[in-house]
Motif scaffolding. Sequence first.
Motif, PDB file in Angstrom:
ATOM      1  N   SER A  25     -10.121  -6.311  21.222  1.00 56.01           N
ATOM      2  CA  SER A  25      -9.103  -7.064  20.667  1.00 56.01           C
ATOM      3  C   SER A  25      -8.853  -6.875  19.379  1.00 56.01           C
ATOM      4  O   SER A  25      -9.804  -6.058  18.582  1.00 56.01           O
ATOM      5  CB  SER A  25      -9.543  -8.731  20.837  1.00 56.01           C
ATOM      6  N   TRP A  26      -7.722  -7.313  18.614  1.00 58.51           N
ATOM      7  CA  TRP A  26      -7.541  -6.975  17.053  1.00 58.51           C
ATOM      8  C   TRP A  26      -7.192  -8.457  16.707  1.00 58.51           C
ATOM      9  O   TRP A  26      -6.276  -9.076  16.904  1.00 58.51           O
ATOM     10  CB  TRP A  26      -6.373  -6.074  17.145  1.00 58.51           C
ATOM     11  N   VAL A  27      -8.089  -8.816  15.769  1.00 58.16           N
ATOM     12  CA  VAL A  27      -8.101 -10.276  15.225  1.00 58.16           C
ATOM     13  C   VAL A  27      -7.566  -9.980  13.804  1.00 58.16           C
ATOM     14  O   VAL A  27      -8.406  -9.339  12.821  1.00 58.16           O
ATOM     15  CB  VAL A  27      -8.989 -11.015  15.220  1.00 58.16           C
ATOM     16  N   ALA A  28      -6.576 -10.949  13.306  1.00 51.43           N
ATOM     17  CA  ALA A  28      -6.119 -10.941  11.775  1.00 51.43           C
ATOM     18  C   ALA A  28      -5.784 -12.367  11.408  1.00 51.43           C
ATOM     19  O   ALA A  28      -5.064 -12.894  12.266  1.00 51.43           O
ATOM     20  CB  ALA A  28      -4.973  -9.826  11.628  1.00 51.43           C
ATOM     21  N   PRO A  29      -6.117 -12.686  10.077  1.00 52.05           N
ATOM     22  CA  PRO A  29      -5.623 -14.250   9.833  1.00 52.05           C
ATOM     23  C   PRO A  29      -4.118 -14.148   9.581  1.00 52.05           C
ATOM     24  O   PRO A  29      -3.559 -13.272   9.266  1.00 52.05           O
ATOM     25  CB  PRO A  29      -6.324 -14.396   8.545  1.00 52.05           C
ATOM     26  N   ALA A  30      -3.532 -15.371   9.942  1.00 52.11           N
ATOM     27  CA  ALA A  30      -2.082 -15.397   9.885  1.00 52.11           C
ATOM     28  C   ALA A  30      -1.425 -14.814   8.575  1.00 52.11           C
ATOM     29  O   ALA A  30      -2.115 -15.430   7.487  1.00 52.11           O
ATOM     30  CB  ALA A  30      -1.411 -16.869  10.152  1.00 52.11           C
ATOM     31  N   GLY A  31      -0.420 -14.069   8.577  1.00 57.37           N
ATOM     32  CA  GLY A  31       0.019 -13.589   7.437  1.00 57.37           C
ATOM     33  C   GLY A  31      -0.704 -12.660   6.540  1.00 57.37           C
ATOM     34  O   GLY A  31      -0.081 -12.433   5.351  1.00 57.37           O
ATOM     35  N   ARG A  32      -1.865 -12.428   7.115  1.00 60.46           N
ATOM     36  CA  ARG A  32      -2.439 -11.483   6.034  1.00 60.46           C
ATOM     37  C   ARG A  32      -2.557 -10.053   6.343  1.00 60.46           C
ATOM     38  O   ARG A  32      -3.142  -9.351   5.609  1.00 60.46           O
ATOM     39  CB  ARG A  32      -4.176 -11.969   5.985  1.00 60.46           C
TER      40      ARG A  32
END
Length: 236
Positions: free
Chosen positions: A51-58
Motif C-alpha cells: 500500500s502507499w500511505v501519505a498524510p492529507a495534503g502533504r
Amino acid sequence: MSGGLGRPRVHHRLTDSTNERAKALAEAGAPHGTLVTADEQTAGRGRQGRSWVAPAGRAVLMSVLLRDLDEGDAALPLTAAVAVCEACEAVADIRCAIKWPNDVWVEGRKLAGILVEGRPQDGWAVLGIGLNVGTTADELPDELRGTATSLAIATGGEAPSTADVVDVVVGQLARRLADEPAAVLGSWRRRDALRGRTVRWTGGEGAAAGITGDGELLVETADGVVELSAGEVHLL
Ligand code: BTN
C-alpha cells in the motif's frame, strides 16, 4: 505519445486511489494525458501488492493516462523515474538517485514511488506517482521512518506546494516521454543507486551491474551475468 499531458485534470480531495480513478476514466474513453490528483487516498497502491500511505495534503498523489503506447514505451517506468528526479531537483536543492527499477531516492531514503498499471494490450497505461513533499519525520509511519523521506525532510526547509510540484512533474514527464530512449536511459544510468552494490532476490544474489536497454537489471553472480525483470523479480 508525449504532448498534451495534464488535461483534462480531475482533482479529488479524498479518493480511494488515483490510479484506480484514472483506470476507470481510461475504460470510459478519457483522452491521452488525463491527469488525476488527490489530496488524500484511502487505498493508495504501491508496487508488488504494497500500500502507499501519505498524510492529507502533504504528498503529490497523481496518475496520468497514457494512450497510443508501443514497444518503444517499454521503459516507461524508468522514464518516469528520471522525470521525477529532475522535477524534484528543479524545485528543491537535492540530488536524486534511482533504485531499480523506479524508486526515487535522496541520501539513501525513498522520496517517491511509481506504479504503472493498465492494459498494454489495449495500448494504454496509467502512470501513478506518489512523492512525499511536506511530510515531516513525525508524520512518517514508524516502519518507514528509517527508510523514507520527503522534500521537506531532505532540505530541512519549507517545501514547495504540492500543486507546484505536480506542474513541474507533468512538464518534465512530457519532455522525457518525447525524448530519445537512449538519452533517457543515459540519464537513468547516471542516477543508478544500486550499481556495484550487492543485491539479493529469491533465487540468487550478486553485484548490480547496470541495466539493459529494456530496463532489466544486470547482476554479476558467481555463475555469470543474469538479467532480472522488474515484473518478475522482487529484490530482498
Ligand atoms: C511504489 O513505490 O510502490 C509505488 C507507489 C505509487 C503510489 C502512487 S500514489 C498515486 C498513485 N495512486 C496509487 O494508488 N498509487 C500511485
